[in-house]
Design a protein around this motif. Structure first.
Motif, PDB file in Angstrom:
ATOM      1  N   HIS A 191       0.842  -1.204   0.000  1.00 41.75           N
ATOM      2  CA  HIS A 191       0.000   0.000   0.000  1.00 41.75           C
ATOM      3  C   HIS A 191       0.880   1.259   0.000  1.00 41.75           C
ATOM      4  O   HIS A 191       1.657   1.489   0.925  1.00 41.75           O
ATOM      5  CB  HIS A 191      -0.891  -0.056   1.235  1.00 41.75           C
ATOM      6  N   GLU A 231       0.361   4.406   0.386  1.00 41.80           N
ATOM      7  CA  GLU A 231       0.166   5.475   1.366  1.00 41.80           C
ATOM      8  C   GLU A 231       1.072   5.299   2.588  1.00 41.80           C
ATOM      9  O   GLU A 231       1.302   6.241   3.343  1.00 41.80           O
ATOM     10  CB  GLU A 231      -1.309   5.523   1.790  1.00 41.80           C
ATOM     11  N   ASN A 258       0.602   3.377   5.243  1.00 45.65           N
ATOM     12  CA  ASN A 258      -0.021   3.161   6.551  1.00 45.65           C
ATOM     13  C   ASN A 258      -0.753   1.821   6.657  1.00 45.65           C
ATOM     14  O   ASN A 258      -1.743   1.699   7.371  1.00 45.65           O
ATOM     15  CB  ASN A 258      -0.955   4.327   6.901  1.00 45.65           C
ATOM     16  N   HIS A 282      -4.231   0.113   8.727  1.00 47.73           N
ATOM     17  CA  HIS A 282      -5.381  -0.555   8.109  1.00 47.73           C
ATOM     18  C   HIS A 282      -5.576  -1.950   8.704  1.00 47.73           C
ATOM     19  O   HIS A 282      -6.709  -2.374   8.969  1.00 47.73           O
ATOM     20  CB  HIS A 282      -5.170  -0.685   6.601  1.00 47.73           C
TER      21      HIS A 282
HETATM   22 ZN    ZN Z   1      -3.915   3.914   3.610  1.00 49.47          ZN
END
Ligand code: ZN
Length: 132
Positions: free
Chosen positions: A77, A79, A81, A85
């Motif tokens: 992912h 992003e 983070n 998640h």
């Molecule tokens: Zn994310």
């Protein structure tokens, strides 16, 4: 429409006791008996019920979650983070508590915690009280 509790987290990961705010919404609902749904509309935050008497309990839960789900593990992912998640899915986005005589039916040591996994952020928690 559900009632909204606004939560401002101050750390990357954090448990915030929202029991008093949920109880206040239940009291004002005028719904004597029913069910209270507490729902977090975020993908990197969650809600759980656990001990709110000893602050070491939420601290221990967070420490172990952070160990089990490390910040770096080759996540895809972009992003950055993914751990947040994953923690959010493990803990879950809602809890339900029975309502009797305008009060939450919680055990002596139980409290409702908003769980921040990607803070600090401004967050929302939706609360719906339903009569049964
Ligand atoms: Zn994310």
């Amino acid at each position: 429409m559900p009632e909204t509790i606004y939560v401002n987290s101050t750390r990357k990961t954090q448990f915030i006791d929202i029991t008093a705010q949920v109880e206040e919404i239940v009291r004002k609902s005028n719904i004597e008996n029913g069910l209270c749904l507490v729902y977090v509309p975020h993908t990197t935050a969650a809600v759980t019920i656990n001990e709110n008497a000893d602050p070491s309990v939420p601290e221990d839960i967070l420490n172990i979650l952070n160990q089990v789900i490390p910040w770096e593990a080759g996540y895809k992912h972009l992003e950055g983070n993914s751990p947040a998640h994953i923690k959010a899915s493990l803990i879950g986005s809602s809890v339900q508590v029975m309502v009797e005589k305008l009060h939450l039916v919680l055990g002596t040591w139980q409290g409702i915690f908003f769980c921040e996994f990607d803070g600090p952020r401004h967050r929302k928690v939706f609360v719906k009280v339903m009569g049964i």
